[in-house]
Design a protein around this motif. Structure first.
Motif, PDB file in Angstrom:
ATOM      1  N   PRO A  18      22.800  83.241  54.430  1.00 46.81           N
ATOM      2  CA  PRO A  18      21.475  83.672  54.284  1.00 46.81           C
ATOM      3  C   PRO A  18      21.176  85.124  53.677  1.00 46.81           C
ATOM      4  CG  PRO A  18      21.731  82.308  56.115  1.00 46.81           C
ATOM      5  CD  PRO A  18      23.266  82.799  55.729  1.00 46.81           C
ATOM      6  N   GLU A  19      22.097  86.132  54.193  1.00 45.52           N
ATOM      7  CA  GLU A  19      21.932  87.448  53.571  1.00 45.52           C
ATOM      8  C   GLU A  19      22.634  87.361  52.241  1.00 45.52           C
ATOM      9  OE1 GLU A  19      22.150  90.981  56.370  1.00 45.52           O
ATOM     10  OE2 GLU A  19      23.382  89.629  57.432  1.00 45.52           O
ATOM     11  N   ALA A  20      23.595  86.986  51.995  1.00 53.05           N
ATOM     12  CA  ALA A  20      24.670  87.003  50.656  1.00 53.05           C
ATOM     13  C   ALA A  20      23.772  86.590  49.621  1.00 53.05           C
ATOM     14  CB  ALA A  20      25.756  86.282  50.785  1.00 53.05           C
ATOM     15  N   VAL A  80      11.964  78.908  47.897  1.00 54.61           N
ATOM     16  CA  VAL A  80      13.092  79.870  48.289  1.00 54.61           C
ATOM     17  C   VAL A  80      12.632  80.622  49.373  1.00 54.61           C
ATOM     18  CG1 VAL A  80      14.487  81.698  47.515  1.00 54.61           C
ATOM     19  CG2 VAL A  80      14.139  79.842  46.127  1.00 54.61           C
ATOM     20  N   ARG A  81      11.468  81.221  49.457  1.00 56.61           N
ATOM     21  CA  ARG A  81      11.146  82.173  50.424  1.00 56.61           C
ATOM     22  C   ARG A  81      10.988  81.354  51.951  1.00 56.61           C
ATOM     23  NH1 ARG A  81       6.175  85.258  47.026  1.00 56.61           N
ATOM     24  NH2 ARG A  81       7.538  87.011  46.187  1.00 56.61           N
ATOM     25  N   ALA A  82      10.373  79.985  51.509  1.00 53.76           N
ATOM     26  CA  ALA A  82      10.200  79.316  52.974  1.00 53.76           C
ATOM     27  C   ALA A  82      11.621  79.002  53.665  1.00 53.76           C
ATOM     28  CB  ALA A  82       9.497  78.017  52.687  1.00 53.76           C
ATOM     29  N   LEU A  83      12.446  78.624  52.827  1.00 50.34           N
ATOM     30  CA  LEU A  83      13.734  78.349  53.455  1.00 50.34           C
ATOM     31  C   LEU A  83      14.528  79.521  54.081  1.00 50.34           C
ATOM     32  CD1 LEU A  83      15.182  75.836  50.549  1.00 50.34           C
ATOM     33  CD2 LEU A  83      14.736  75.267  52.575  1.00 50.34           C
ATOM     34  N   ARG A  84      14.367  80.647  53.334  1.00 44.81           N
ATOM     35  CA  ARG A  84      14.972  81.968  53.747  1.00 44.81           C
ATOM     36  C   ARG A  84      14.386  82.227  55.232  1.00 44.81           C
ATOM     37  NH1 ARG A  84      15.504  85.286  48.068  1.00 44.81           N
ATOM     38  NH2 ARG A  84      17.270  84.322  47.451  1.00 44.81           N
ATOM     39  N   ALA A  85      12.865  82.150  55.158  1.00 43.58           N
ATOM     40  CA  ALA A  85      12.192  82.162  56.350  1.00 43.58           C
ATOM     41  C   ALA A  85      12.725  81.655  57.518  1.00 43.58           C
ATOM     42  CB  ALA A  85      10.494  82.325  56.088  1.00 43.58           C
ATOM     43  N   ALA A  86      13.217  80.266  57.130  1.00 43.89           N
ATOM     44  CA  ALA A  86      13.666  79.431  58.189  1.00 43.89           C
ATOM     45  C   ALA A  86      14.938  79.914  58.460  1.00 43.89           C
ATOM     46  CB  ALA A  86      13.188  78.008  57.571  1.00 43.89           C
ATOM     47  N   GLY A  87      15.557  80.570  57.861  1.00 45.31           N
ATOM     48  CA  GLY A  87      17.216  80.820  58.197  1.00 45.31           C
ATOM     49  C   GLY A  87      18.230  80.337  57.249  1.00 45.31           C
ATOM     50  N   THR A  88      17.584  79.703  56.137  1.00 46.43           N
ATOM     51  CA  THR A  88      18.387  78.817  55.441  1.00 46.43           C
ATOM     52  C   THR A  88      18.737  79.663  54.320  1.00 46.43           C
ATOM     53  OG1 THR A  88      17.813  76.611  56.314  1.00 46.43           O
ATOM     54  CG2 THR A  88      18.824  76.608  54.280  1.00 46.43           C
ATOM     55  N   ALA A  89      19.999  79.517  53.879  1.00 41.39           N
ATOM     56  CA  ALA A  89      20.450  80.343  52.579  1.00 41.39           C
ATOM     57  C   ALA A  89      20.055  79.434  51.566  1.00 41.39           C
ATOM     58  CB  ALA A  89      22.184  80.407  52.567  1.00 41.39           C
ATOM     59  N   ALA A  90      19.230  80.377  50.710  1.00 41.40           N
ATOM     60  CA  ALA A  90      18.795  79.472  49.337  1.00 41.40           C
ATOM     61  C   ALA A  90      18.371  80.451  48.284  1.00 41.40           C
ATOM     62  CB  ALA A  90      17.194  79.093  49.829  1.00 41.40           C
ATOM     63  N   ALA A  91      18.637  80.271  47.195  1.00 43.74           N
ATOM     64  CA  ALA A  91      18.355  80.977  45.887  1.00 43.74           C
ATOM     65  C   ALA A  91      17.854  80.122  44.644  1.00 43.74           C
ATOM     66  CB  ALA A  91      19.673  81.530  45.476  1.00 43.74           C
TER      67      ALA A  91
END
Length: 290
Positions: free
Chosen positions: A212-214, A235-246
């Motif tokens: 998630p950070e990487a 992407v923002r929604a997935l990251r906000a939910a703690g899921t690695a996304a790009a």
């Protein structure tokens, strides 16, 4: 050989801050048959990209011809049949897969193993080697240039990786999205990208809990937001939910690497088709036609 059958995987590139440097092969494949005939050219395409030109300008044909000339391989005529599963213009490396298929077929017909020169041939079509190297070698790759030559190393990925790609109907042009990038970026953002891309290599191979950070980025994704706002929101929604996304490559597909393969609840995926695709470990595979 009278011909070869080629199976080539899709790929996702950049992987956050690893712009033009990191790639990952995905278990979504185009399958092609190259039949050597006495003369002429016949190209048949089914599946994705079935509306592309079927003459000498076809990307697979161009790559095959370029590799054949480099290998001094004489092919009097060719029948090419393509069954495509990789979506076109979605950031999943369809053009790189096409080029790798053409190069790999020529090498096989010439009785040669794929080598650094094969990667050079393939990467020259796009000007960077991340997608091409992933489709050629499988797994994850780190790509770079040295003295005008394209280079790449393959990495074994962590066995728990369970990629999900969210593919929209919208298409995106790499040329267009590259045009949105600035000529220079702040030093702070460059340092951020260096740290995150290095962390991504460790996370992909050793510790997926850091993904998630990487996969965070300041180098290219923020500048490309106008090209695909729905992609940015997902992407923002997935990251906000703690899921690695790009963003996958030049977009607009979204790459997610959820822990345990479990997607978070409460995220809207409207407008996207979710595909669970494993990491392809083999890269391009070539077999003689019967």
């Amino acid at each position: 050989m009278s011909g070869v059958r080629v199976r080539v995987p899709a790929s996702t590139a950049n992987l956050g801050s690893g712009f033009d440097a990191l790639g990952l092969a995905l278990g979504l494949h185009d399958e092609l048959e190259f039949h050597v005939v006495d003369d002429g050219l016949l190209v048949e395409v089914s599946g994705e990209g079935a509306d592309v030109p079927t003459d000498e300008s076809h990307l697979v044909v161009r790559a095959f011809v370029a590799a054949s000339e480099a290998l001094d391989l004489k092919v009097p005529g060719l029948v090419l049949r393509c069954r495509n599963a990789i979506p076109h213009s979605r950031g999943l490396g369809s053009s790189a897969a096409a080029v790798v298929a053409g190069v790999a077929a020529a090498y096989a017909l010439a009785g040669r193993e794929l080598d650094t020169s094969a990667l050079q041939l393939a990467a020259e079509f796009e000007g960077h080697a991340d997608n091409a190297a992933a489709s050629m070698f499988g797994g994850a790759v780190v790509a770079w240039t040295s003295a005008g030559r394209y280079r790449a190393v393959r990495l074994d990925t962590h066995p728990s990786l369970a990629p999900v790609v969210f593919v929209p109907t919208q298409e995106s042009s790499t040329k267009t999205t590259r045009g949105l990038l600035p000529a220079v970026v702040p030093h702070e953002d460059a340092a951020f990208a260096a740290g995150r891309s290095a962390l991504a290599v460790h996370a992909l191979t050793r510790d997926p809990s850091l993904l998630p950070e990487a996969l965070d980025d300041r180098l290219h994704e923020p500048y490309r937001q106008p090209a695909w706002p729905a992609t940015t929101e997902l992407v923002r929604a997935l990251r906000a939910a703690g899921t690695a996304a790009a963003v996958s490559g030049a977009g607009p597909t979204v790459l997610a690497l959820p822990e345990g393969g479990v997607l978070p609840d409460g995220v809207g995926y409207s407008g996207f088709t979710a595909l669970r695709v494993p990491v392809d470990q083999d890269g391009v595979c070539v077999a003689p036609l019967g």
